[in-house]
Design an enzyme around this catalytic site. Structure first.
Site, PDB file in Angstrom:
ATOM      1  N   SER A  67      -6.997 -27.752 -42.238  1.00  0.00           N
ATOM      2  CA  SER A  67      -6.559 -28.929 -41.946  1.00  0.00           C
ATOM      3  C   SER A  67      -6.976 -29.719 -40.472  1.00  0.00           C
ATOM      4  CB  SER A  67      -4.860 -28.637 -41.962  1.00  0.00           C
ATOM      5  OG  SER A  67      -4.275 -29.914 -41.825  1.00  0.00           O
ATOM      6  N   ASP A 282      -3.013 -33.953 -45.361  1.00  0.00           N
ATOM      7  CA  ASP A 282      -1.333 -33.982 -45.635  1.00  0.00           C
ATOM      8  C   ASP A 282      -0.622 -34.594 -44.810  1.00  0.00           C
ATOM      9  OD1 ASP A 282      -1.946 -32.097 -43.848  1.00  0.00           O
ATOM     10  OD2 ASP A 282      -1.319 -30.290 -45.120  1.00  0.00           O
TER      11      ASP A 282
HETATM   12  C1  G16 Z   1       0.313 -27.313 -39.757  1.00  0.00           C
HETATM   13  C2  G16 Z   1       1.679 -27.321 -40.419  1.00  0.00           C
HETATM   14  C3  G16 Z   1       2.715 -28.430 -39.934  1.00  0.00           C
HETATM   15  C4  G16 Z   1       2.646 -28.187 -38.308  1.00  0.00           C
HETATM   16  C5  G16 Z   1       1.172 -28.000 -37.779  1.00  0.00           C
HETATM   17  C6  G16 Z   1       0.995 -27.817 -36.360  1.00  0.00           C
HETATM   18  O1  G16 Z   1      -0.422 -28.836 -40.017  1.00  0.00           O
HETATM   19  O2  G16 Z   1       1.475 -27.374 -41.929  1.00  0.00           O
HETATM   20  O3  G16 Z   1       3.826 -28.059 -40.350  1.00  0.00           O
HETATM   21  O4  G16 Z   1       3.370 -28.931 -37.674  1.00  0.00           O
HETATM   22  O5  G16 Z   1       0.287 -27.123 -38.512  1.00  0.00           O
HETATM   23  O6  G16 Z   1       1.763 -26.397 -36.023  1.00  0.00           O
HETATM   24  P1  G16 Z   1       1.467 -25.634 -35.094  1.00  0.00           P
HETATM   25  O7  G16 Z   1       2.121 -26.276 -33.698  1.00  0.00           O
HETATM   26  O8  G16 Z   1       2.260 -24.269 -35.287  1.00  0.00           O
HETATM   27  O9  G16 Z   1       0.119 -25.195 -34.587  1.00  0.00           O
HETATM   28  P2  G16 Z   1      -1.708 -28.904 -40.565  1.00  0.00           P
HETATM   29  O10 G16 Z   1      -2.119 -30.337 -40.949  1.00  0.00           O
HETATM   30  O11 G16 Z   1      -2.683 -28.339 -39.601  1.00  0.00           O
HETATM   31  O12 G16 Z   1      -1.876 -28.048 -41.828  1.00  0.00           O
END
Ligand code: G16
Length: 543
Positions: A67, A282
């Site tokens: 992502s 997403d």
């Molecule tokens: C993912 C999760 C999100 C979260 C983000 C950051 O996003 O799907 O729900 O907000 O990581 O998470 P953290 O602060 O724990 O690193 P993505 O867009 O990277 O899949």
């Protein structure tokens, strides 16, 4: 019949474990340097097929993506039968399987089979998708090997956005009742819904049907193009960062949100509406620059409140009673929460970071709108909401109520209810702005954000952090919360928290206050305390 000895042999011969580092099934599955993931992807292929067997052959999804993370990373997350995130009780098994030594692998596998009483004779199928990272095709092969090792069937969707794969899984398992399980089916469903709503809205004076979209050089570009072509005459979607540059590098939703400025290489023209996707499409954030050249960000909080205000109005026009609620995380701007409570007057809940937590909470409402400030979110319509809407469409004697109920029913088709979806969310926002005949600046006026700052601190071991109160209070390291409280007291409207990331090897700091200078000073002070009390490494963060 698939036998665990064969699964283990393939694992050892073709996909041996090449790292000793422990990886957790975190906020969004496993993420790490792509070179460390081959064995994990094989194992997740096996696990997805076992989960499918445990669900009587329902299809499970495996998305290969990291992502918003840098290009060099990759990752994997599993998708459950209705397109939702993997059931949390399986996460610990995913973690155990991923970290087992090659010689322990078969034992851990047998434990999973026994725990869930999996019938190895049962059929299984797995839908696989990947983002555009150079490492993704190789990791895709590992997943396919894993699925096939237990005689599972693979539906390989190739490069596809994360939310599109969630959608496909739901379509397959509902025998296409949710939509056709193809890109064509996805585009048809969304574009038909948008066109239906728009044709009843009439001409608009203020709303501008033109948006420039930064696709973070990721998979969203290709997939957005598929659907943008269908709106040729009514909505102009200009795609930038379509893959000519490096993935997520100084562009994309995360960059724009964290830095509170537009992506590099895109000059924000005054009054023009922009959006940024992240690497797997997403998340979405919107922005524009005003006549004084000031940058305005409309993040997930602004999207959630826009959607809620539209839905509340529409529900009222239908004469329906529906319990609508909004779900946020600690990152939600304090003024957005106040606006929801004081102006929109709808219930608002705060949960831990991670779409899975928001999604679960949103299911408690008849209509649950959930968004993380970083732009991740969607809307969930419960069966009870759908049946109330349906009966209003068919039995209301009031023509205008009927019309509104029809709009609401069509709107449901514009929403990818499985997970946050940049493409669907963008079309939702365009539809609502058009409905309200608003320009992006009109939308922005709904409430003013408190100034805020996000920073990251590198520490020796982020697993020493423990938080509570939906991550708004830090319990460990000891003394850190007291230090945060002391800093916060010094700033008007101050609020700050610290939490370990579940996707990157960092600790995140959030701070908000009345002015940008104060939010910055508060964030820096909290970052310094975190660094000092939690074994910071490298340089202290700067602005
Ligand atoms: C993912 C999760 C999100 C979260 C983000 C950051 O996003 O799907 O729900 O907000 O990581 O998470 P953290 O602060 O724990 O690193 P993505 O867009 O990277 O899949």
């Amino acid at each position: 019949m698939a036998n665990l000895t064969t699964v283990t042999r393939i694992s050892q011969e073709k996909h041996p474990r090449n790292i000793s580092k422990h990886l957790n099934y975190g906020t969004a599955g496993f993420r790490s340097r792509a070179t460390e993931l081959d064995h994990i992807l094989y194992r997740m292929g096996v696990l997805a097929a076992l989960r499918s067997k445990s669900k009587d052959g329902d299809t499970i999804g495996v998305m290969i993506t990291a992502s918003h993370n840098p290009e060099e990373d990759n990752g994997v997350k599993l998708i459950d039968p209705l397109g939702e995130m993997l059931e949390s009780s399986w996460e610990k098994h995913a973690t155990c399987l991923a970290n087992a030594g090659d010689e322990e692998f078969q034992v851990v596998l047998s434990e999973i089979v026994e725990t869930f009483k999996i019938d190895m004779n049962c059929k299984s199928s797995v839908a696989i998708g990947m983002d555009t990272r150079a490492s993704s095709p190789g990791l895709n092969t590992a997943v396919v090997d894993g699925v096939k090792s237990v005689d599972g069937l693979c539906f390989d969707y190739g490069t596809i956005t994360t939310p599109q794969l969630h959608y496909m899984v739901r379509c397959i398992n509902t025998r296409n009742a949710y939509g056709m399980a193809t890109i064509e089916g996805y585009c048809n469903k969304l574009s038909k819904a948008l066109k239906n709503i728009w044709q009843n809205q009439g001409e608009r004076k203020v709303y501008k049907p033109h948006i420039i979209v930064d696709c973070a050089n990721g998979v969203g570009a290709k997939r957005l193009k598929d659907i943008a072509e269908r709106f040729d005459k009514i909505l102009s979607i200009e795609i930038r960062n379509a893959g000519e540059g490096k993935l997520n590098y100084r562009c994309g939703a995360d960059y724009v949100k964290v830095n509170q400025r537009g992506p590099e290489g895109i000059d924000c023209i005054e009054g023009q509406k922009y959006a940024s996707f992240d690497g797997d499409a997403d998340r979405i954030v919107f922005y524009y620059t005003d006549k004084d050249n000031i940058f305005h960000l409309l993040d997930g909080d602004k999207v959630a409140t826009l959607i809620a205000s539209y839905l509340i109005g529409l529900i009222r026009k239908c004469g329906l009673e529906l319990n609508l609620g909004i779900v946020q995380t600690a990152y939600a701007n304090g003024n957005s929460t106040a606006y929801i409570q004081d102006e929109l007057k709808v219930p608002v809940a705060c949960v831990c970071t991670g779409v899975k937590h928001l999604h679960r909470k949103a299911l408690e409402f008849e209509i649950g709108v959930y968004f993380e400030a970083n732009g991740h979110g969607t809307i969930l319509f419960s069966d009870s909401a759908l049946s109330k809407i349906e009966s209003s469409c068919s039995s209301s004697s009031n023509e205008s109520e009927k019309l509104s109920a029809n709009e609401l029913r069509t709107f449901v088709d514009l929403v990818n209810q499985t997970v946050g979806d940049s493409i669907s969310d963008m079309l939702i926002v365009e539809t609502i702005l058009r409905d309200k005949d608003w320009d992006v600046a009109d939308w922005d006026k709904s409430y003013r954000n408190l100034a805020n700052r996000l920073l990251v601190v590198k520490v020796n071991d982020r697993s020493v952090f423990e938080t509570t109160n939906a991550e708004r209070t830090v319990i460990k390291p000891t003394g850190l919360q007291k230090a945060i409280d002391d800093h916060v007291k010094l700033f008007p409207n101050g609020r700050s928290f610290v939490r370990p990331s579940g996707t990157e090897d960092v600790v995140r700091i959030y701070a908000e206050s009345d002015t940008q200078e104060n939010a910055d000073q508060l964030a820096l002070a909290v970052a310094k305390s975190t660094y000092d009390l939690a074994g910071g490494t490298g340089n202290l963060p700067t602005l």
